[in-house]
Motif scaffolding. Structure first.
Motif, PDB file in Angstrom:
ATOM      1  N   MET A   1      62.866  38.008  53.210  1.00  0.00           N
ATOM      2  CA  MET A   1      62.319  37.360  51.780  1.00  0.00           C
ATOM      3  C   MET A   1      62.503  36.045  51.283  1.00  0.00           C
ATOM      4  N   ARG A   2      61.738  34.937  51.664  1.00  0.00           N
ATOM      5  CA  ARG A   2      62.518  33.638  50.731  1.00  0.00           C
ATOM      6  C   ARG A   2      61.460  33.264  49.764  1.00  0.00           C
ATOM      7  N   LYS A   3      62.618  32.527  49.029  1.00  0.00           N
ATOM      8  CA  LYS A   3      62.623  32.118  47.597  1.00  0.00           C
ATOM      9  C   LYS A   3      61.592  31.046  47.543  1.00  0.00           C
ATOM     10  N   VAL A   4      60.278  30.655  46.861  1.00  0.00           N
ATOM     11  CA  VAL A   4      60.081  29.347  46.364  1.00  0.00           C
ATOM     12  C   VAL A   4      59.815  28.751  45.408  1.00  0.00           C
ATOM     13  N   ASP A   5      59.910  27.734  45.175  1.00  0.00           N
ATOM     14  CA  ASP A   5      59.595  27.389  43.604  1.00  0.00           C
ATOM     15  C   ASP A   5      58.142  27.250  43.038  1.00  0.00           C
ATOM     16  N   THR A   6      57.242  26.963  43.854  1.00  0.00           N
ATOM     17  CA  THR A   6      56.116  27.765  43.251  1.00  0.00           C
ATOM     18  C   THR A   6      55.102  28.332  44.182  1.00  0.00           C
ATOM     19  N   PRO A   7      54.197  29.268  43.747  1.00  0.00           N
ATOM     20  CA  PRO A   7      53.826  30.585  43.973  1.00  0.00           C
ATOM     21  C   PRO A   7      52.366  30.025  45.389  1.00  0.00           C
ATOM     22  N   ASN A   8      52.508  30.388  46.230  1.00  0.00           N
ATOM     23  CA  ASN A   8      51.344  30.093  46.949  1.00  0.00           C
ATOM     24  C   ASN A   8      50.016  30.600  46.548  1.00  0.00           C
ATOM     25  N   PRO A   9      49.271  29.996  46.254  1.00  0.00           N
ATOM     26  CA  PRO A   9      47.686  30.832  45.702  1.00  0.00           C
ATOM     27  C   PRO A   9      47.365  31.130  46.639  1.00  0.00           C
ATOM     28  N   ASP A  10      47.098  31.247  48.115  1.00  0.00           N
ATOM     29  CA  ASP A  10      46.745  32.562  48.474  1.00  0.00           C
ATOM     30  C   ASP A  10      47.212  33.642  48.769  1.00  0.00           C
ATOM     31  N   TYR A  11      48.078  34.158  48.215  1.00  0.00           N
ATOM     32  CA  TYR A  11      48.317  35.016  47.593  1.00  0.00           C
ATOM     33  C   TYR A  11      48.088  35.521  45.978  1.00  0.00           C
ATOM     34  N   ILE A  12      47.752  35.326  45.618  1.00  0.00           N
ATOM     35  CA  ILE A  12      46.820  35.063  44.238  1.00  0.00           C
ATOM     36  C   ILE A  12      45.488  35.475  44.283  1.00  0.00           C
ATOM     37  N   PHE A  13      45.618  37.473  43.150  1.00  0.00           N
ATOM     38  CA  PHE A  13      44.268  37.478  42.533  1.00  0.00           C
ATOM     39  C   PHE A  13      43.290  36.923  41.929  1.00  0.00           C
ATOM     40  N   ASN A  14      42.764  36.224  42.352  1.00  0.00           N
ATOM     41  CA  ASN A  14      41.612  35.919  40.932  1.00  0.00           C
ATOM     42  C   ASN A  14      40.631  36.965  40.492  1.00  0.00           C
ATOM     43  N   LYS A  15      40.624  37.124  39.923  1.00  0.00           N
ATOM     44  CA  LYS A  15      39.911  37.783  39.098  1.00  0.00           C
ATOM     45  C   LYS A  15      38.173  37.801  38.849  1.00  0.00           C
ATOM     46  N   GLN A  16      37.429  38.230  39.441  1.00  0.00           N
ATOM     47  CA  GLN A  16      35.946  37.396  39.205  1.00  0.00           C
ATOM     48  C   GLN A  16      34.649  38.321  38.855  1.00  0.00           C
ATOM     49  N   GLY A  17      35.328  38.927  37.721  1.00  0.00           N
ATOM     50  CA  GLY A  17      34.859  39.684  37.159  1.00  0.00           C
ATOM     51  C   GLY A  17      34.936  41.485  36.782  1.00  0.00           C
ATOM     52  N   ASP A  18      34.229  42.181  35.806  1.00  0.00           N
ATOM     53  CA  ASP A  18      35.307  43.584  35.218  1.00  0.00           C
ATOM     54  C   ASP A  18      34.938  44.412  36.466  1.00  0.00           C
ATOM     55  N   VAL A  19      35.473  45.031  37.127  1.00  0.00           N
ATOM     56  CA  VAL A  19      34.986  46.447  38.134  1.00  0.00           C
ATOM     57  C   VAL A  19      34.222  47.497  36.831  1.00  0.00           C
ATOM     58  N   VAL A  20      33.545  47.984  37.673  1.00  0.00           N
ATOM     59  CA  VAL A  20      32.483  49.009  36.786  1.00  0.00           C
ATOM     60  C   VAL A  20      32.497  50.324  37.923  1.00  0.00           C
ATOM     61  N   ASN A  21      32.986  50.722  37.385  1.00  0.00           N
ATOM     62  CA  ASN A  21      32.843  52.715  38.288  1.00  0.00           C
ATOM     63  C   ASN A  21      31.421  52.582  38.476  1.00  0.00           C
ATOM     64  N   TRP A  22      31.166  53.601  39.164  1.00  0.00           N
ATOM     65  CA  TRP A  22      29.808  54.590  38.834  1.00  0.00           C
ATOM     66  C   TRP A  22      29.744  55.795  37.500  1.00  0.00           C
ATOM     67  N   PHE A  23      31.894  55.933  37.472  1.00  0.00           N
ATOM     68  CA  PHE A  23      31.667  56.586  36.566  1.00  0.00           C
ATOM     69  C   PHE A  23      32.276  56.689  35.596  1.00  0.00           C
ATOM     70  N   ASP A  24      31.857  55.265  35.116  1.00  0.00           N
ATOM     71  CA  ASP A  24      32.702  54.950  34.339  1.00  0.00           C
ATOM     72  C   ASP A  24      31.838  54.140  33.209  1.00  0.00           C
TER      73      ASP A  24
END
Length: 114
Positions: free
Chosen positions: A1-24
């Motif tokens: 494991m390596r420590k970095v000063d800034t997070p790699n944006p390739d590993y950041i999940f960008n939510k694109q809206g709400d996830v709606v399950n059919w049972f919800d």
């Protein structure tokens, strides 16, 4: 494991809206039966139990070895009564499709809980 000063944006999940399950969805009726109910709860209603027993008969036809082991094991039967139908169906793996689960839930959602 390596420590970095800034997070790699390739590993950041960008939510694109709400996830709606059919049972919800809003059309889910909590005062009606569903695959979220336990087998024990479903067995108390004649119509819901008939749907579950039909499903069990189909499963028994395709997986007779498993059905036989359940039939001969009272402790396993008691445990299954506490399981939700959804969790039992998930254990069936690809034997039950998402569409079949939805159709089963739709059928149960037509039966009001008393």
């Amino acid at each position: 494991m390596r420590k970095v000063d800034t997070p790699n944006p390739d590993y950041i999940f960008n939510k694109q809206g709400d996830v709606v399950n059919w049972f919800d969805k809003e059309d889910f009726k909590a005062d009606h039966y569903s695959i979220s109910d336990t087998l024990g709860e479903l067995a108390k209603n004649e119509m819901a139990n008939a749907i579950v027993q039909s499903l069990m008969a189909q499963a028994s036809a395709s997986r007779g070895d498993v059905a036989e082991s359940v039939k001969d094991n009272p402790a396993l039967q008691r445990m299954m009564q506490r399981m939700t139908l959804a969790s039992l169906l998930k254990q069936a793996g690809d034997a039950v499709s998402e569409e079949q689960m939805k159709a089963l839930n739709d059928a149960l959602q037509k039966i009001p809980k008393n």
